[in-house]
Write a protein that holds these residues in place. Structure first.
Motif, mmCIF file in Angstrom:
data_model
loop_
_atom_site.group_PDB
_atom_site.id
_atom_site.type_symbol
_atom_site.label_atom_id
_atom_site.label_comp_id
_atom_site.label_asym_id
_atom_site.label_seq_id
_atom_site.Cartn_x
_atom_site.Cartn_y
_atom_site.Cartn_z
ATOM 1 N N LEU A 819 0.945 -1.175 0.103
ATOM 2 C CA LEU A 819 0.090 -0.028 0.013
ATOM 3 C C LEU A 819 1.017 1.226 -0.199
ATOM 4 C CD1 LEU A 819 -3.416 0.583 1.701
ATOM 5 C CD2 LEU A 819 -1.527 2.179 2.433
ATOM 6 N N ALA A 820 0.675 2.050 -0.803
ATOM 7 C CA ALA A 820 1.320 3.375 -0.803
ATOM 8 C C ALA A 820 0.424 4.532 -0.649
ATOM 9 C CB ALA A 820 1.773 3.653 -2.347
ATOM 10 N N ALA A 821 0.705 5.496 0.193
ATOM 11 C CA ALA A 821 -0.095 6.723 0.691
ATOM 12 C C ALA A 821 0.907 8.017 0.704
ATOM 13 C CB ALA A 821 -0.328 6.459 2.243
ATOM 14 N N ILE A 822 0.184 9.096 0.094
ATOM 15 C CA ILE A 822 1.038 10.328 0.060
ATOM 16 C C ILE A 822 0.313 11.461 0.816
ATOM 17 C CG2 ILE A 822 1.792 12.024 -1.674
ATOM 18 C CD1 ILE A 822 2.142 9.733 -3.724
ATOM 19 N N THR A 823 0.942 12.308 1.327
ATOM 20 C CA THR A 823 0.188 13.324 2.138
ATOM 21 C C THR A 823 -0.094 14.435 1.116
ATOM 22 O OG1 THR A 823 2.596 14.337 2.452
ATOM 23 C CG2 THR A 823 1.831 13.084 4.318
ATOM 24 N N LYS A 824 -1.133 15.212 1.372
ATOM 25 C CA LYS A 824 -1.961 16.091 0.551
ATOM 26 C C LYS A 824 -0.784 17.064 -0.228
ATOM 27 C CE LYS A 824 -6.568 15.869 2.239
ATOM 28 N NZ LYS A 824 -7.818 16.742 2.875
ATOM 29 N N ILE A 836 2.550 2.255 -7.453
ATOM 30 C CA ILE A 836 2.091 0.886 -7.144
ATOM 31 C C ILE A 836 2.368 0.368 -8.538
ATOM 32 C CG2 ILE A 836 -0.143 -0.331 -6.877
ATOM 33 C CD1 ILE A 836 1.344 0.237 -4.282
ATOM 34 N N LYS A 837 1.989 0.921 -9.570
ATOM 35 C CA LYS A 837 2.208 0.159 -10.842
ATOM 36 C C LYS A 837 3.506 -0.215 -11.157
ATOM 37 C CE LYS A 837 -1.735 2.048 -13.250
ATOM 38 N NZ LYS A 837 -2.345 3.270 -14.195
ATOM 39 N N GLU A 838 4.510 0.613 -10.737
ATOM 40 C CA GLU A 838 6.071 -0.048 -10.523
ATOM 41 C C GLU A 838 6.484 -1.172 -9.810
ATOM 42 O OE1 GLU A 838 9.021 2.891 -11.244
ATOM 43 O OE2 GLU A 838 7.781 4.551 -11.693
ATOM 44 N N ILE A 843 6.213 -8.150 -7.031
ATOM 45 C CA ILE A 843 5.503 -9.173 -6.014
ATOM 46 C C ILE A 843 4.446 -10.080 -7.142
ATOM 47 C CG2 ILE A 843 5.563 -8.041 -3.987
ATOM 48 C CD1 ILE A 843 2.624 -6.974 -4.387
ATOM 49 N N GLY A 844 4.854 -9.929 -8.317
ATOM 50 C CA GLY A 844 3.890 -10.786 -9.349
ATOM 51 C C GLY A 844 2.448 -10.546 -9.291
ATOM 52 N N GLY A 845 1.975 -9.284 -9.237
ATOM 53 C CA GLY A 845 0.573 -8.767 -9.162
ATOM 54 C C GLY A 845 0.435 -7.528 -10.058
ATOM 55 N N LYS A 846 -0.638 -6.997 -9.731
ATOM 56 C CA LYS A 846 -1.320 -5.731 -10.503
ATOM 57 C C LYS A 846 -2.009 -4.966 -9.299
ATOM 58 C CE LYS A 846 -2.381 -7.888 -14.844
ATOM 59 N NZ LYS A 846 -3.601 -8.030 -15.991
ATOM 60 N N GLY A 847 -1.963 -3.643 -9.632
ATOM 61 C CA GLY A 847 -2.715 -2.898 -8.538
ATOM 62 C C GLY A 847 -3.027 -1.345 -9.030
ATOM 63 N N GLY A 848 -3.617 -0.550 -8.299
ATOM 64 C CA GLY A 848 -4.200 0.520 -8.798
ATOM 65 C C GLY A 848 -4.678 1.439 -7.489
ATOM 66 N N GLN A 855 -3.233 0.411 -4.066
ATOM 67 C CA GLN A 855 -2.725 -0.567 -3.406
ATOM 68 C C GLN A 855 -2.620 -1.888 -4.482
ATOM 69 O OE1 GLN A 855 -5.997 -1.231 -0.349
ATOM 70 N NE2 GLN A 855 -6.585 -3.274 -1.851
ATOM 71 N N ALA A 856 -1.794 -2.951 -4.024
ATOM 72 C CA ALA A 856 -1.438 -3.888 -4.946
ATOM 73 C C ALA A 856 -1.364 -5.307 -4.133
ATOM 74 C CB ALA A 856 -0.313 -3.800 -5.826
ATOM 75 N N GLY A 857 -1.745 -6.284 -4.954
ATOM 76 C CA GLY A 857 -1.386 -7.669 -4.366
ATOM 77 C C GLY A 857 -0.940 -8.576 -5.483
ATOM 78 N N GLY A 858 -0.166 -9.691 -4.720
ATOM 79 C CA GLY A 858 0.571 -10.523 -5.773
ATOM 80 C C GLY A 858 0.865 -11.887 -5.049
#
Length: 877
Positions: A819-824, A836-838, A843-848, A855-858
């Motif tokens: 999971l990636a989070a960025i402050t405003k 996340i796309k990079e 981890i062998g998965g996809k995300g967005g 977030q992404a899962g793999g």
């Protein structure tokens, strides 16, 4: 003159002239399942005109609710686009049943229009059937209208028929000239022109002939009169309006739609079409639901659904993106409730049914419109103008777009629908469904039953009056093949000349019992009725052997049959109680009646409250305690309807029907087995109510001994709960509430402790913070139970660092989560979704996700360490 005043004036005028004021019949024609809706004033008098029914009056006057949408009379496509077309409208009419004829009918009509309504005689014209010299003379001599304003017309325009055969006759129309400014402007414009200049107001039908199968006309012994005049049309003329929609009955509704949409009526024609369509459709759906129809996928219910969805789509065109039609219908009730009290009574049912249907359709409307829009764009590029049938079918099947709605949408782009292709797709789906069903072997078996019936083998049912019977075996079927004999241990289907065994039909399960003969004995495990004249016993040969032609004695299990009959009569009581308490829109949609339970499906739009269940149960048991007589009568269909038996549009009935009447309470057409008196049922207990489909609910209940068992089981459960909780029956609810509240308190405390622990985890992760190009970055593997845990920890870290980027990874159930989070403050420089796309491929998965959190899962948890290291490289570049 206001619409309500015109309606009252019309009824009162004819009352003073010896006519009985007859209330409007419902939009659902009583006793005529072949007719979709009441579409004219004469519908409720059809039996009188045909000589099948007598009334205690010979003259009548009505203001009749009418519906023209679906079937032969269908104005739906033009609604909103013209000044006159409607789905729902009111028809004023006066009728003579063998009393007065042409002369009085013409005099009444002319007197009402010129004296009561005060219309300018110089603007009025009349049309007459070209061979009806009598009518032409009466008009000229009795009214003084000049001969040049009496126009002779052919059979197509001025000859009315009830059907291919039966009563018929010439007709005469009163027409008003609205002026050249309303017309088409062509020099040849005259009576019969399609423009609105010469507007038909009133049609007088002179029913004087009977047409036979050869088309020959003979004089009726008692000629009759049937007239019809659109109230909305007369109102617009009386109020000096050029459109029905500009009259006082529509404008309050139109003003309400303006407020809801923020669009002004009269500014643009495209918006005006939608506003008029919504105004019309809101009246239609209000009155249809008040008369007991609910949205469904068949018959009248499907017409209602089409109108509702058309209105929803027009709302979308006006920029309304949420349910709104139910509010408009509230305005309809306010405007028309004075004349039709039933819509006030049914207000809650109307509002709930419409809001629920709107909400469901809006969920798919946007996606369906996008698909249609893309299809139109693609076809434009190809310079094609026909929407393929498979696309129209997909919109129908997946997104709930009736084909006429799709056609209406693309009409603005000058596109049409490939209806043949659509129908082919529909048929293909039916064949697929049939093919899937055929796998069970049932079609093959059904074909065998048809062959048996064709060979003259039939079964006479004697079970209404006999508990056992003697007969002969006419056919044996083993493994789907006709067999000459059956032996011990065989599973066999047995057909006999006569049987007291009830074959499963009408929702009632088949009888069980025994069939015995010399040297053999069979257990009847089930009885089916695959075709109207064929009853099949499904048996196991317990002893001996038998052959076709063997003499047998058929003995149903009477205890099981009696239990089933208690449940069947109880079903009728429940059906009537539902209609009495919830409303007349309730109708049976399916049932299962057995010896131990009732399962009854019915049309309704919301769950039953505990109070409603209690009222239904009380009403049913009250009728049981009254020990009412349950009578059975075989009679012709029309007589049954006249006596008040329930019948429905999509049911098929023969000429002769069986009516079950619970004295003074219910009457239904039914072929099942019933008790003699309601007291034989004993008691009924409702055990559940739940939804099975949109607009369809299922109530379950038990009767007699089965009900007592249910009550005992419920009491035992209560006693066990009282014992476990160490309380009394009276204090049990309070005790349970206290336990629930205590549990909620403990859960809050646990959640608070978990949050503190996670906050501590976040503090430990903070120690791994790095600064990359003046950006605070955290990239760390953590312990988490799932995405929610990661989000909560990321939010805590963002709050603590105030400015920066947080990327967390976790192993959960053999899978990897990031999971990636960025402050405003950094959202204009970095995008969480891009990060996340990079990382996802590592981890062998996809995300967005969104710019501030993704977030992404793999399937490769081993790649988490590498992914976390890559975060700093991404930020650095």
């Amino acid at each position: 003159m206001k619409t309500n005043e015109i309606r009252k004036t019309f009824l009162e005028y004819f009352r003073k002239n010896g006519h009985a004021i007859v209330p409007s019949s419902p939009l659902v024609p009583k006793g005529d399942p072949t007719l979709l809706f009441t579409n004219a004033g004469m519908v409720q008098f059809k039996g009188v005109f045909l000589g099948e029914e007598k009334r205690d009056y010979k003259r009548a006057v009505t203001a009749q609710k009418c519906m023209r949408a679906g079937g032969k009379h269908n104005d739906l496509e033009n609604v909103g686009r013209t000044a006159r077309h409607h789905t729902f409208f009111e028809m004023l009419g006066n009728f003579s049943f063998g009393d007065y004829f042409k002369e009085d009918a013409i005099k009444f009509a002319w007197d009402f229009m010129t004296m009561e309504m005060g219309l300018d005689q110089k603007r009025l014209w009349v049309t007459v059937f070209e061979d009806d010299a009598d009518a032409a003379d009466i008009w000229k001599n009795s009214t003084g209208i000049p001969g040049e304003r009496i126009v002779l017309m052919g059979e197509k325009d001025n000859f009315w028929t009830m059907g291919d055969v039966g009563p018929c006759g010439p007709c005469s129309e009163i027409i008003i000239d609205q002026g050249k400014d309303v017309g088409c402007g062509r020099p040849e414009c005259a009576i019969g022109c399609a423009c609105d200049r010469f507007l038909e107001l009133w049609n007088l039908v002179f029913m004087q002939y009977n047409r036979d199968l050869k088309g020959r006309l003979t004089q009726l012994p008692k000629p009759s009169i049937d007239t019809g005049m659109g109230l909305e049309r007369l109102s617009s003329v009386m109020q000096g309006k050029k459109s029905n929609y500009d009259g006082d009955i529509f404008m309050p509704i139109i003003n309400f739609i303006e407020d809801e949409s923020g669009k002004n009526y009269g500014e643009t024609e495209i918006n005006d079409v939608s506003i008029r369509a919504i105004a019309d459709h809101s009246r239609a759906v209000t009155f249809l639901i008040a008369d007991g129809i609910l949205p469904s996928n068949e018959g009248r219910g499907y017409v209602l659904r089409r109108i509702l969805r058309r209105a929803s789509r027009h709302g979308k065109l006006l920029g309304i993106n949420e349910p709104f039609l139910y509010k408009v219908c509230g305005k309809v009730i306010e405007v028309m409730g004075e004349a039709y009290a039933e819509i006030i009574t049914a207000r809650n049912s109307i509002v709930k049914a419409i809001e629920g249907e709107e909400s469901r359709f809006l969920e798919t409307l946007e996606r369906g419109l996008n698909i249609l829009g893309e299809a139109v764009k693609a076809l434009k590029r190809k310079r094609a103008k026909i929407i393929p049938g498979d696309i129209a079918f997909k919109l129908y099947d997946t997104y709930g777009f009736p084909i006429d709605l799709t056609a209406d949408i693309v009409k603005a782009e000058s596109f049409s629908i490939d209806e043949e292709g659509f129908n082919a797709s529909m048929e293909e789906q039916r064949l697929k469904a049939r093919g899937a069903w055929k796998g069970s072997g049932e079609i093959k078996t059904q074909d065998l039953y048809k062959k048996i019936l064709t060979d003259g083998i039939k079964t006479i049912f004697t079970g209404y009056h006999a508990d056992a019977a003697s007969s002969n075996v006419t056919c044996l079927i083993k493994d789907g093949i006709i067999s000459g004999a059956a032996h011990q241990g065989d599973s066999i289907e047995v057909i006999t000349e006569e049987t007291p065994f009830y074959g499963e039909s009408g929702g009632q399960v088949g009888d069980i019992g025994a069939i015995v003969g010399e040297g053999f004995e069979m257990a009847v495990l089930d009885t089916k009725k695959p075709l109207p004249d064929l009853i099949v016993h499904h048996c196991t040969v317990k002893k001996g052997s038998l052959i076709t032609g063997a003499a047998v004695k058929l003995i149903p299990d009477l205890n099981t049959r009696k239990a089933t009959s208690r449940h069947h009569t109880a079903t009728h009581l429940i059906h009537t109680a539902l209609r009495n308490i919830l409303g007349k829109h309730v109708r049976q949609s399916g049932s299962l009646v057995g010896p131990t339970r009732i399962r009854f499906d019915y049309s309704h739009f919301s769950p039953l409250s505990e109070k409603e269940i209690a009222k239904i149960e009380y009403m049913v048991n009250e009728k049981i305690m009254e020990n009412l007589d349950v009578s059975t009568e075989t009679l012709c269909y029309k007589d049954a309807i006249t006596k008040g038996a329930l019948a429905f549009f999509d049911e098929k009935y023969g000429d002769m029907v069986r009516m079950i009447a619970v004295n003074g309470f219910s009457k239904e057409l039914c072929g099942g087995i019933h008790v003699k008196r309601t007291g034989d049922i004993g008691v009924v207990k409702i055990t559940g109510d739940y939804s099975v489909a949109a607009g369809i609910r299922r109530i379950e209940a038990a009767a007699g001994v089965a009900a007592l068992k249910t009550i005992t089981e419920q009491e035992n459960i209560m006693k066990e709960a009282v014992s476990i909780l160490k309380t009394s029956t009276k204090e049990l609810p309070d005790k349970i509430n206290k336990l629930i509240q205590h549990q909620k308190t403990l859960e809050k405390e646990i959640a608070s402790l978990e949050a503190k622990l996670k906050s501590g985890d976040a503090d430990a992760v903070l120690e791994q913070l790095r600064v990359v190009k003046d950006i605070q970055v955290i990239a760390s593997e953590v312990e988490a139970s799932g995405p929610d845990d990661l989000r909560q920890m990321a939010d805590t870290l963002r709050m603590k660092i105030k400015s920066g980027i947080v990327v967390l990874g976790s192993k959960t159930n053999g899978k990897a989560l990031i999971l990636a989070a960025i402050t405003k403050d950094l959202s204009n420089r970095f995008n969480a979704g891009s990060i996340i796309k990079e990382l996802a491929p590592v981890i062998g998965g996809k995300g967005g996700g969104k710019a501030d959190m993704a977030q992404a899962g793999g399937d490769n948890p081993a790649g988490l360490k590498k992914a976390m290291e890559k975060v700093y490289h991404i930020i650095d570049t």
